[in-house]
Design a protein around this motif. Structure first.
Motif, PDB file in Angstrom:
ATOM      1  N   SER A   6       0.837  -1.205   0.000  1.00  0.00           N
ATOM      2  CA  SER A   6       0.000   0.000   0.000  1.00  0.00           C
ATOM      3  C   SER A   6       0.872   1.255   0.000  1.00  0.00           C
ATOM      4  O   SER A   6       0.542   2.248  -0.649  1.00  0.00           O
ATOM      5  N   ARG A   7       2.016   1.218   0.694  1.00  0.00           N
ATOM      6  CA  ARG A   7       2.933   2.360   0.668  1.00  0.00           C
ATOM      7  C   ARG A   7       3.548   2.547  -0.715  1.00  0.00           C
ATOM      8  O   ARG A   7       3.682   3.672  -1.197  1.00  0.00           O
ATOM      9  N   ASN A  26       2.218   1.592  -3.536  1.00  0.00           N
ATOM     10  CA  ASN A  26       1.141   2.068  -4.396  1.00  0.00           C
ATOM     11  C   ASN A  26       0.911   3.563  -4.204  1.00  0.00           C
ATOM     12  O   ASN A  26       0.741   4.307  -5.169  1.00  0.00           O
ATOM     13  N   ALA A  27       0.907   4.022  -2.963  1.00  0.00           N
ATOM     14  CA  ALA A  27       0.711   5.445  -2.685  1.00  0.00           C
ATOM     15  C   ALA A  27       1.843   6.275  -3.283  1.00  0.00           C
ATOM     16  O   ALA A  27       1.610   7.335  -3.869  1.00  0.00           O
ATOM     17  N   GLN A  28       3.073   5.779  -3.173  1.00  0.00           N
ATOM     18  CA  GLN A  28       4.208   6.502  -3.736  1.00  0.00           C
ATOM     19  C   GLN A  28       4.114   6.551  -5.254  1.00  0.00           C
ATOM     20  O   GLN A  28       4.366   7.584  -5.866  1.00  0.00           O
ATOM     21  N   ARG A  29       3.746   5.448  -5.868  1.00  0.00           N
ATOM     22  CA  ARG A  29       3.596   5.430  -7.332  1.00  0.00           C
ATOM     23  C   ARG A  29       2.502   6.401  -7.775  1.00  0.00           C
ATOM     24  O   ARG A  29       2.637   7.074  -8.793  1.00  0.00           O
ATOM     25  N   SER A  30       1.431   6.494  -7.017  1.00  0.00           N
ATOM     26  CA  SER A  30       0.355   7.436  -7.350  1.00  0.00           C
ATOM     27  C   SER A  30       0.854   8.875  -7.243  1.00  0.00           C
ATOM     28  O   SER A  30       0.534   9.710  -8.091  1.00  0.00           O
ATOM     29  N   ARG A  31       1.642   9.169  -6.198  1.00  0.00           N
ATOM     30  CA  ARG A  31       2.204  10.509  -6.049  1.00  0.00           C
ATOM     31  C   ARG A  31       3.126  10.835  -7.228  1.00  0.00           C
ATOM     32  O   ARG A  31       3.090  11.934  -7.774  1.00  0.00           O
ATOM     33  N   GLU A  32       3.956   9.861  -7.607  1.00  0.00           N
ATOM     34  CA  GLU A  32       4.871  10.079  -8.730  1.00  0.00           C
ATOM     35  C   GLU A  32       4.098  10.287 -10.033  1.00  0.00           C
ATOM     36  O   GLU A  32       4.474  11.128 -10.852  1.00  0.00           O
TER      37      GLU A  32
END
Length: 84
Positions: A32-33, A35-41
Motif C-alpha cells: 500500500s505504501r 502504491n501510494a508513492q507510485r500514485s504521487r509520482e
C-alpha cells in the motif's frame, strides 16, 4: 499420540499461523505504501529512489562490496536506471 502431543501441535500451528499472518499483513502494508508513492509520482511528485549500495564503503566491508563499488561507480559499470 498423547493428548499432550496434540496440544503442543495445536500451539505450534497457532504460532506459525500468527507469524504468517503478521508477515502477510506487513507485506500488504508495504504494497500500500508503494502504491501510494507510485500514485504521487504519477501525479508529478519527485521520484523516490532508494540506493541499493552505500555511498561510502567501510574498510571492514567484505571484498565484494569494494569490487562492486570499483566497478559500478565507473562509466563502464553505470546505468541510467541504476543511479548508484
Amino acid at each position: 499420540m498423547k493428548h499432550n502431543d496434540i496440544t503442543q501441535s495445536d500451539f505450534l500451528k497457532k504460532t506459525i499461523y500468527t507469524i504468517l499472518s503478521l508477515k502477510i499483513q506487513s507485506f500488504y502494508m508495504f504494497l500500500s505504501r508503494v502504491n501510494a508513492q507510485r500514485s504521487r509520482e504519477a501525479a508529478g511528485a519527485e521520484i523516490l529512489t532508494i540506493p541499493s549500495f552505500p555511498k561510502e564503503i567501510d574498510d571492514h566491508a567484505p571484498s565484494f562490496f569494494h569490487e562492486a563499488d570499483e566497478y559500478y561507480r565507473t562509466a563502464r559499470g553505470k546505468h541510467e536506471n541504476a543511479p548508484n
